[in-house]
Design an enzyme around this catalytic site. Sequence first.
Site, PDB file in Angstrom:
ATOM      1  N   THR A 144       0.807  -1.227   0.000  1.00 44.59           N
ATOM      2  CA  THR A 144       0.000   0.000   0.000  1.00 44.59           C
ATOM      3  C   THR A 144       0.841   1.279   0.000  1.00 44.59           C
ATOM      4  O   THR A 144       0.303   2.367   0.182  1.00 44.59           O
ATOM      5  CB  THR A 144      -0.914  -0.003   1.240  1.00 44.59           C
ATOM      6  OG1 THR A 144      -0.098  -0.182   2.421  1.00 44.59           O
ATOM      7  CG2 THR A 144      -1.917  -1.145   1.180  1.00 44.59           C
ATOM      8  N   GLU A 145       2.138   1.151  -0.225  1.00 43.06           N
ATOM      9  CA  GLU A 145       3.033   2.307  -0.105  1.00 43.06           C
ATOM     10  C   GLU A 145       2.636   3.465  -1.021  1.00 43.06           C
ATOM     11  O   GLU A 145       2.742   4.635  -0.640  1.00 43.06           O
ATOM     12  CB  GLU A 145       4.479   1.885  -0.404  1.00 43.06           C
ATOM     13  CG  GLU A 145       5.132   1.056   0.687  1.00 43.06           C
ATOM     14  CD  GLU A 145       4.919  -0.442   0.520  1.00 43.06           C
ATOM     15  OE1 GLU A 145       5.664  -1.223   1.117  1.00 43.06           O
ATOM     16  OE2 GLU A 145       3.978  -0.823  -0.231  1.00 43.06           O
ATOM     17  N   VAL A 146       2.170   3.154  -2.251  1.00 42.50           N
ATOM     18  CA  VAL A 146       1.861   4.247  -3.186  1.00 42.50           C
ATOM     19  C   VAL A 146       0.702   5.102  -2.685  1.00 42.50           C
ATOM     20  O   VAL A 146       0.541   6.253  -3.116  1.00 42.50           O
ATOM     21  CB  VAL A 146       1.524   3.697  -4.593  1.00 42.50           C
ATOM     22  CG1 VAL A 146       2.745   3.083  -5.238  1.00 42.50           C
ATOM     23  CG2 VAL A 146       0.362   2.711  -4.546  1.00 42.50           C
ATOM     24  N   ILE A 148       0.398   6.309   0.257  1.00 41.88           N
ATOM     25  CA  ILE A 148       0.879   7.329   1.194  1.00 41.88           C
ATOM     26  C   ILE A 148       2.114   8.057   0.644  1.00 41.88           C
ATOM     27  O   ILE A 148       2.866   8.666   1.390  1.00 41.88           O
ATOM     28  CB  ILE A 148       1.189   6.727   2.585  1.00 41.88           C
ATOM     29  CG1 ILE A 148       2.284   5.654   2.497  1.00 41.88           C
ATOM     30  CG2 ILE A 148      -0.061   6.159   3.227  1.00 41.88           C
ATOM     31  CD1 ILE A 148       2.851   5.241   3.848  1.00 41.88           C
ATOM     32  N   PHE A 150       4.775   6.761  -0.679  1.00 40.58           N
ATOM     33  CA  PHE A 150       6.025   6.063  -0.386  1.00 40.58           C
ATOM     34  C   PHE A 150       6.302   5.063  -1.509  1.00 40.58           C
ATOM     35  O   PHE A 150       5.571   5.003  -2.501  1.00 40.58           O
ATOM     36  CB  PHE A 150       5.920   5.376   0.982  1.00 40.58           C
ATOM     37  CG  PHE A 150       7.235   4.960   1.583  1.00 40.58           C
ATOM     38  CD1 PHE A 150       8.351   5.764   1.499  1.00 40.58           C
ATOM     39  CD2 PHE A 150       7.338   3.744   2.241  1.00 40.58           C
ATOM     40  CE1 PHE A 150       9.556   5.378   2.048  1.00 40.58           C
ATOM     41  CE2 PHE A 150       8.535   3.347   2.795  1.00 40.58           C
ATOM     42  CZ  PHE A 150       9.648   4.160   2.707  1.00 40.58           C
TER      43      PHE A 150
END
Length: 268
Positions: A144-146, A148, A150
């Site tokens: 799920t980094e994209v 936030i 990241f």
Amino acid sequence: MTDYLSPELDTLRFLQYEVQDRLAYITLNRPAKRNALSANVVTELKQAFEQAEADDKVKVIILRATGDVFCAGADLKYLQELQDNTYQENLADSTHLMQLFHQIYTLKKLVIGQVQGHALAGGCGLAALCDITFAVPEAKFGYTEVKIGFLPAVVSVFLLRRIGEARTKQLLLSGDIISAQQALEYGLITFIAEKDQLADTVRAYALRLARENSGHSIEITKEILARLPELALEDGLRYAAERNAATRASDDCRRGIAAFLNKEKLDW
């Protein structure tokens, strides 16, 4: 339990470490923080895997967690603190995580993931890095980094090898969370086990491999599989043939073939 813990492991704050029946259990133990990763957690994981790899009494390593979540990824409060760091300080922190992922991927011993809950972002990376991963049907997976701002940068290197470019792009660029069944179909995990059977299923599987399979053969097979993707076809075949020839002279190979011909069952 294990007879000896290194000084580092004797003062663990974020993990539990124990050895039973040639199985080393490395347990993430920050349930209140959803077993989130920080520099200190990564340090303890590196120390635990190092000890398990060096311990002659350990044949298989099981990575598991306490609480309802396997690992929620990076500790966001910790990430927020890192925003005041210099580039070099952030590079050192990122390299710290990279070293852990590389360590797990190239470990000489078999690593089994026991995923009892959601595995997200860096936690999904940990689950996917294990050689074999069991998960409960209720577990959710995703990078799920994209969402936030990241990057799932380090894990992308290993995901391309494990599940291929198309699935890696789908997961990393969408940030979508998928079910355990989808993770199984993608090749992200290996098996699904019901929650009340997970621990026993993993233990039985690990004990069987520890008993039936040569530790030397596991080590060399893992080495070959890690090296082959970076080699051209001819170089890969030559390297594989060399490892094949060298292993024929090993004590394990001699014992294994003799036992087979004599119709004896080895307990490795």
